[in-house]
Design an enzyme around this catalytic site. Structure first.
Site, PDB file in Angstrom:
ATOM      1  N   LYS A 196     -56.418  10.544  21.735  1.00 45.04           N
ATOM      2  CA  LYS A 196     -57.205  11.124  22.846  1.00 45.04           C
ATOM      3  C   LYS A 196     -56.502  12.194  23.222  1.00 45.04           C
ATOM      4  CE  LYS A 196     -56.761   9.342  27.471  1.00 45.04           C
ATOM      5  NZ  LYS A 196     -55.819   8.503  28.013  1.00 45.04           N
ATOM      6  N   LYS A 254     -61.416  10.826  22.629  1.00 46.78           N
ATOM      7  CA  LYS A 254     -61.859  10.391  23.527  1.00 46.78           C
ATOM      8  C   LYS A 254     -61.277  11.744  23.736  1.00 46.78           C
ATOM      9  CE  LYS A 254     -60.681   8.362  28.244  1.00 46.78           C
ATOM     10  NZ  LYS A 254     -59.751   7.448  28.569  1.00 46.78           N
TER      11      LYS A 254
END
Length: 329
Positions: A196, A254
């Site tokens: 992320k 992400k």
């Protein structure tokens, strides 16, 4: 001399193009994010995410029934917590009658077969808007991990099928796995946000949950001490390898479209399914450009989401899930 091999033969009509198509989107590819708020009969549009809504539990119940009818089989639950319930330690996250816990039960009661994933991070519950506990101007790791493990157990007790730690604290996957196993939730899965990045694509999401870092002295203004530096590639592999070793059942990259190189790297090295989050900024940019007539909404939506799957995603968390399924099926 004319070429013997003509690749264009397999592009001459839509029928042949569809027959030889390598990457196809289906309802089984998607996880549907849900934003839950307190109240009754609430369905409020998020200003920076046109046609996406925060919903109270009564409307969440209707929504998941509709999703199931459409063939969508998994949701990822986020909650917008009232300011009065927020503190630096995310105490409300452990409330067995909290909004997240009630949302899980509502969804499971409405559609028992729906696969419920839950966000595990402190930022919706944090008075400072961070994914961890703030001490002396720094987001501390180990004390945060202890709360995340307890939070995961609370979600499992409410009926969650899989917890999804999105915080990027070190060692949290193992701590969560141990905590779940110790109380008998050996079949509760972990989808880890393994890679992320500290991205500028998250702005509309933070509007949706009112979870942006607050301004204040001695409060970090961003999340760069725990989310990853977007300049780095090898770091994503290290993070993912660690999460798999610690017991992650699914790993996630992400955001999506700006990180397809990372998706492919992770897919090539991973022995577990790879998920991608097509985030709020990606959604908002397509919506805004389409509203101005600069892009064909449906065409760019399908192209970008297909690219994410082509890069290696086994699952895609996307705000476009319903739009895509309605368009294709």
């Amino acid at each position: 001399m004319f070429p013997l091999i003509r690749n264009r033969r397999l592009r001459t009509t839509e029928s042949i193009r569809s027959l030889v198509r390598e990457t196809v989107l289906t309802p089984n590819d998607f996880i549907v994010p849900l934003f839950v708020v307190e109240g009754k009969d609430i369905k409020e549009e998020i200003a920076s995410m046109p046609n996406y809504f925060r919903m109270s539990l009564d409307n969440i119940e209707k929504e998941v029934k509709n999703l199931w009818q459409m063939g969508l089989r998994s949701v990822l639950v986020f909650v917008k917590v009232e300011d009065a319930l927020k503190d630096n330690k995310g105490t409300e996250a452990l409330n067995p009658n909290g909004l997240m816990q009630r949302a899980i039960k509502t969804i499971k009661n409405a559609v028992p077969e729906m696969y419920v994933m839950t966000d595990v991070a402190l930022d919706p519950f944090s008075s400072v808007g961070h994914d961890g506990i703030l001490q002396n101007g720094y987001i501390v790791n180990d004390a945060t991990v202890e709360v995340l493990a307890q939070m995961s157990v609370s979600h499992a007790q409410a009926g969650a099928d899989m917890v999804a730690p999105s915080d990027m604290m070190d060692g949290r996957v193992q701590a969560i796995r141990v905590a779940l196993d110790q109380v008998g939730f050996v079949n509760t899965g972990i989808l880890s946000y393994s890679a992320k990045y500290a991205s500028a694509h998250y702005g509309p999401f933070r509007d949706a949950l009112d979870s942006a870092p607050v301004d204040g002295m001695n409060i970090p203004k961003d999340k760069k001490t725990y989310q990853m530096d977007y300049h780095n590639r090898l770091e994503a592999i290290r993070e993912t390898e660690l999460d798999i070793a610690e017991g992650a059942d699914i790993v996630m990259v992400k955001p999506g479209i700006a990180y397809l190189d990372i998706v492919r790297e992770i897919k090539n090295m991973s022995n577990v399914p790879v998920a991608v989050y097509q985030v709020s900024g990606e959604y908002a940019m397509i919506k805004a450009a389409a509203e101005r007539g600069w892009l064909n909404h449906d065409a760019i939506m399908l192209e970008q989401t297909t690219a994410i799957k082509r890069a290696g995603a086994d699952l895609i968390a996307s705000y476009f899930a319903k739009d895509i399924v309605q368009l294709l099926y």
